[in-house]
Design a protein around this motif. Structure first.
Motif, PDB file in Angstrom:
ATOM      1  N   ALA A 299       3.713  16.982  13.042  1.00  0.00           N
ATOM      2  CA  ALA A 299       3.731  15.571  13.429  1.00  0.00           C
ATOM      3  C   ALA A 299       2.317  15.042  13.640  1.00  0.00           C
ATOM      4  N   LYS A 300       1.485  15.833  14.272  1.00  0.00           N
ATOM      5  CA  LYS A 300       0.104  15.409  14.518  1.00  0.00           C
ATOM      6  C   LYS A 300      -0.676  15.286  13.205  1.00  0.00           C
ATOM      7  N   LEU A 301      -0.466  16.227  12.301  1.00  0.00           N
ATOM      8  CA  LEU A 301      -1.165  16.173  11.017  1.00  0.00           C
ATOM      9  C   LEU A 301      -0.660  15.020  10.154  1.00  0.00           C
ATOM     10  N   LEU A 302       0.640  14.759  10.198  1.00  0.00           N
ATOM     11  CA  LEU A 302       1.212  13.671   9.403  1.00  0.00           C
ATOM     12  C   LEU A 302       0.706  12.311   9.866  1.00  0.00           C
ATOM     13  N   ARG A 303       0.459  12.185  11.155  1.00  0.00           N
ATOM     14  CA  ARG A 303      -0.095  10.922  11.653  1.00  0.00           C
ATOM     15  C   ARG A 303      -1.391  10.584  10.933  1.00  0.00           C
ATOM     16  N   ASP A 304      -2.240  11.584  10.731  1.00  0.00           N
ATOM     17  CA  ASP A 304      -3.506  11.341  10.043  1.00  0.00           C
ATOM     18  C   ASP A 304      -3.299  11.005   8.575  1.00  0.00           C
ATOM     19  N   LYS A 305      -2.247  11.555   7.959  1.00  0.00           N
ATOM     20  CA  LYS A 305      -1.961  11.222   6.561  1.00  0.00           C
ATOM     21  C   LYS A 305      -1.589   9.745   6.438  1.00  0.00           C
ATOM     22  N   ALA A 306      -0.763   9.263   7.348  1.00  0.00           N
ATOM     23  CA  ALA A 306      -0.382   7.845   7.325  1.00  0.00           C
ATOM     24  C   ALA A 306      -1.598   6.956   7.541  1.00  0.00           C
ATOM     25  N   SER A 307      -2.460   7.362   8.463  1.00  0.00           N
ATOM     26  CA  SER A 307      -3.677   6.588   8.729  1.00  0.00           C
ATOM     27  C   SER A 307      -4.568   6.532   7.496  1.00  0.00           C
ATOM     28  N   ALA A 308      -4.705   7.665   6.813  1.00  0.00           N
ATOM     29  CA  ALA A 308      -5.545   7.702   5.609  1.00  0.00           C
ATOM     30  C   ALA A 308      -4.984   6.801   4.516  1.00  0.00           C
ATOM     31  N   MET A 309      -3.661   6.756   4.385  1.00  0.00           N
ATOM     32  CA  MET A 309      -3.058   5.906   3.362  1.00  0.00           C
ATOM     33  C   MET A 309      -3.263   4.431   3.677  1.00  0.00           C
ATOM     34  N   LEU A 310      -3.217   4.068   4.933  1.00  0.00           N
ATOM     35  CA  LEU A 310      -3.491   2.680   5.305  1.00  0.00           C
ATOM     36  C   LEU A 310      -4.935   2.325   4.974  1.00  0.00           C
ATOM     37  N   ASP A 311      -5.838   3.247   5.240  1.00  0.00           N
ATOM     38  CA  ASP A 311      -7.243   3.035   4.894  1.00  0.00           C
ATOM     39  C   ASP A 311      -7.406   2.873   3.389  1.00  0.00           C
ATOM     40  N   ALA A 312      -6.691   3.702   2.631  1.00  0.00           N
ATOM     41  CA  ALA A 312      -6.819   3.681   1.174  1.00  0.00           C
ATOM     42  C   ALA A 312      -6.220   2.427   0.540  1.00  0.00           C
ATOM     43  N   MET A 313      -5.461   1.654   1.294  1.00  0.00           N
ATOM     44  CA  MET A 313      -4.921   0.402   0.753  1.00  0.00           C
ATOM     45  C   MET A 313      -6.006  -0.642   0.525  1.00  0.00           C
ATOM     46  N   MET A 314      -7.121  -0.502   1.198  1.00  0.00           N
ATOM     47  CA  MET A 314      -8.196  -1.510   1.074  1.00  0.00           C
ATOM     48  C   MET A 314      -9.040  -1.192  -0.153  1.00  0.00           C
ATOM     49  N   GLN A 315      -8.615  -1.703  -1.293  1.00  0.00           N
ATOM     50  CA  GLN A 315      -9.234  -1.401  -2.579  1.00  0.00           C
ATOM     51  C   GLN A 315      -9.908  -2.638  -3.152  1.00  0.00           C
ATOM     52  N   ASP A 316     -10.975  -2.392  -3.876  1.00  0.00           N
ATOM     53  CA  ASP A 316     -11.771  -3.512  -4.366  1.00  0.00           C
ATOM     54  C   ASP A 316     -11.274  -4.017  -5.718  1.00  0.00           C
ATOM     55  N   PHE A 317     -11.183  -5.336  -5.832  1.00  0.00           N
ATOM     56  CA  PHE A 317     -10.855  -6.041  -7.074  1.00  0.00           C
ATOM     57  C   PHE A 317      -9.683  -5.408  -7.833  1.00  0.00           C
ATOM     58  N   GLU A 318      -9.876  -5.091  -9.125  1.00  0.00           N
ATOM     59  CA  GLU A 318      -8.763  -4.625  -9.958  1.00  0.00           C
ATOM     60  C   GLU A 318      -8.713  -3.109 -10.152  1.00  0.00           C
ATOM     61  N   ARG A 319      -9.699  -2.389  -9.614  1.00  0.00           N
ATOM     62  CA  ARG A 319      -9.660  -0.932  -9.683  1.00  0.00           C
ATOM     63  C   ARG A 319     -10.538  -0.392  -8.566  1.00  0.00           C
ATOM     64  N   ALA A 320     -10.006   0.538  -7.825  1.00  0.00           N
ATOM     65  CA  ALA A 320     -10.683   0.991  -6.612  1.00  0.00           C
ATOM     66  C   ALA A 320     -11.894   1.859  -6.914  1.00  0.00           C
ATOM     67  N   THR A 321     -12.865   1.772  -6.013  1.00  0.00           N
ATOM     68  CA  THR A 321     -14.059   2.613  -6.085  1.00  0.00           C
ATOM     69  C   THR A 321     -13.997   3.641  -4.960  1.00  0.00           C
ATOM     70  N   GLY A 322     -13.101   4.584  -5.099  1.00  0.00           N
ATOM     71  CA  GLY A 322     -13.011   5.651  -4.101  1.00  0.00           C
ATOM     72  C   GLY A 322     -11.708   5.771  -3.354  1.00  0.00           C
ATOM     73  N   PRO A 323     -11.121   4.671  -2.837  1.00  0.00           N
ATOM     74  CA  PRO A 323      -9.906   4.817  -2.030  1.00  0.00           C
ATOM     75  C   PRO A 323      -8.743   5.488  -2.767  1.00  0.00           C
ATOM     76  N   TRP A 324      -8.648   5.267  -4.075  1.00  0.00           N
ATOM     77  CA  TRP A 324      -7.555   5.863  -4.839  1.00  0.00           C
ATOM     78  C   TRP A 324      -7.577   7.390  -4.721  1.00  0.00           C
ATOM     79  N   HIS A 325      -8.765   7.950  -4.722  1.00  0.00           N
ATOM     80  CA  HIS A 325      -8.910   9.405  -4.678  1.00  0.00           C
ATOM     81  C   HIS A 325      -8.346   9.995  -3.383  1.00  0.00           C
ATOM     82  N   VAL A 326      -8.360   9.208  -2.309  1.00  0.00           N
ATOM     83  CA  VAL A 326      -7.816   9.669  -1.035  1.00  0.00           C
ATOM     84  C   VAL A 326      -6.352  10.068  -1.205  1.00  0.00           C
ATOM     85  N   GLU A 327      -5.620   9.281  -1.992  1.00  0.00           N
ATOM     86  CA  GLU A 327      -4.197   9.530  -2.177  1.00  0.00           C
ATOM     87  C   GLU A 327      -3.929  10.889  -2.824  1.00  0.00           C
TER      88      GLU A 327
END
Length: 454
Positions: A299-327
């Motif tokens: 449960a503790k580890l999964l919390r961080d996975k959800a947080s990382a995915m929310l962070d990775a939603m902030m992508q630039d323009f029409e193709r991400a520069t880095g956040p996609w790789h987080v997924e």
């Protein structure tokens, strides 16, 4: 190859993932998903008339993930930065002239996203199956203990009597809602991806045929056809991981409750006995609640996975520069962790040792203080709620200081005796008489759909 994480460690991997979920997110499964998408894309384009049907048939016949040179793929992927071009290069070599029509008009992210969605679909099937198994197990357990009185605790202190079945039914209720969320998320998030370089599908022309290809591809793969490309709109995958984390948190709550009940001071529960499980290297008497501990850790580890995915939603323009790789790292690990937590929960709840005598003994530890509210509510119509509260509060204080039963202290108070009588006071000391709607709610959550509420 030397293992470097708990997910691939021969020592630890079965604690943090199930073999079935590891297979879904293995390299082999990913390559098979990519090959399936490429072959399906060729078939969809042939049906629309964009590429020749014989080329599509050759691609379908020749594309085989087992023929791919893994070492070459590893080297080329490290160079390119993405696995699709190296995969397509090898597949095209296998297809001969038809290989020129492979990956027609698509971009790397189209194939990677769709392959990931296919893996998520299989992973969600496993999650839903395990969740259903756990819910069924807990329902049976709750109904069998619908009348097993135990201490309800708030802030880790005795509060009011409840039933053990009620406690379990509360667990079940959250898991039932998660099952609904999973079903809804599948409908929203399992979408095909096909947009081309900037998402506009310009590579397939400006007419309706481009969107027809995407629709055909969705049908071929059993996925939803979205209205628009979602290269940088990652809410669907974030929702999936968020739900996995929420399920994991609910399992972590169950693990916390079970671990506490397993403690020596409580002694109300023990995980199923398996020789050697939970054993200490130095203390022969130990029987640690391993499944519950893993559920809490997951449960503790999964919390961080959800947080990382929310962070990775902030992508630039029409193709991400880095956040996609987080997924790429987060999504498989989230599924692996939840598969482990669910498996441990099923094992722990399949045959726990439940000590109902100890539950009753614990209920009596405070010599009736747990029924103070019952006395207060019985007095309130006679004396007013606030005055009744003050009287019982003081009686509880004296009973605690003198270490005597609350009933005995109440019987020394004329105002209380006048309102309730000796018999009335003694009747209020029965925990079974102050369970409220615990039984009705337990049956409402856990009964078979056709059974009436008792």
């Amino acid at each position: 190859m030397t293992a470097s994480t708990v997910f691939d460690s021969v020592l630890l991997r079965d604690l943090f993932a199930t073999p079935e979920m590891r297979a879904v997110f293995s390299d082999q499964a990913y390559l098979e998903a990519v090959v399936r998408v490429e072959a399906a894309l060729a078939q969809a384009q042939a049906r629309v008339g964009i590429i020749p049907q014989d080329a599509a048939d050759t691609i379908a016949a020749c594309c085989d993930a087992t023929r791919l040179d893994r070492e070459r793929l590893g080297r080329d992927t490290a160079t390119v930065g993405y696995p699709i071009l190296p995969i397509v290069t090898q597949l095209a070599e296998e297809c001969g002239d038809a290989g020129g029509y492979l990956h027609w008009g698509a971009t790397t992210q189209d194939i990677m996203d769709t392959a990931t969605i296919l893996q998520c679909a299989k992973g969600l099937d496993l999650v839903a199956g395990a969740l259903d198994e756990l819910r069924d197990t807990l329902r049976r357990l709750a109904l069998s203990h619908a009348d097993t009185v135990t201490a309800g605790r708030t802030h880790l202190q005795h509060a009011l009597p409840i039933t053990f079945g009620y406690r379990i039914a509360v667990w079940v209720s959250s898991l039932d809602r998660h099952a609904d969320r999973l079903r809804d998320a599948r409908e929203r998030a399992l979408m095909v991806q096909l947009g081309g370089a900037a998402g506009t599908l310009a590579s397939l022309g400006t007419g309706p045929q481009a969107l027809r290809v995407r629709a055909e591809l969705a049908t071929e793969l059993g996925l939803r056809d979205p209205d628009i490309t979602w290269h940088v709109a990652r809410d669907g995958l974030a929702e999936i991981v968020g739900i996995l984390a929420a399920i994991g948190a609910s399992l972590g709550k169950i693990g916390t409750d079970v671990a506490l009940m397993c403690s020596t001071e409580f002694g109300e529960l023990a995980e199923p006995f398996v020789k050697g499980r939970g054993a200490s290297s130095t203390m022969p008497q130990k029987r640690n609640p391993i499944s519950s501990e893993v559920m809490v850790a997951a449960a503790k580890l999964l919390r961080d996975k959800a947080s990382a995915m929310l962070d990775a939603m902030m992508q630039d323009f029409e193709r991400a520069t880095g956040p996609w790789h987080v997924e790429w790292a987060v999504i498989p690990e989230a599924f692996l962790l939840l598969s482990s937590s669910l498996a441990h929960a099923v094992d722990a709840m399949a045959g726990p040792h439940i000590d109902t005598i100890r539950m009753r003994d614990n209920l009596d530890l405070t010599q009736g203080l747990i029924l103070a509210e019952a006395v207060m509510m019985a007095l309130a119509p006679h004396l007013g709620r606030q005055h009744a509260h003050e009287l019982v509060y003081d009686a509880c204080r004296v009973a605690t200081e003198t270490k005597r039963p609350l009933v005995d202290e109440l019987l020394t108070r004329p105002e209380v005796v006048a309102a309730l009588g000796d018999r009335g006071i003694r009747e209020l000391a029965d925990p079974m008489a102050y369970l409220g709607s615990a039984r009705a709610m337990t049956h409402a959550v856990c009964r078979p759909s056709s059974a009436p509420v008792s």
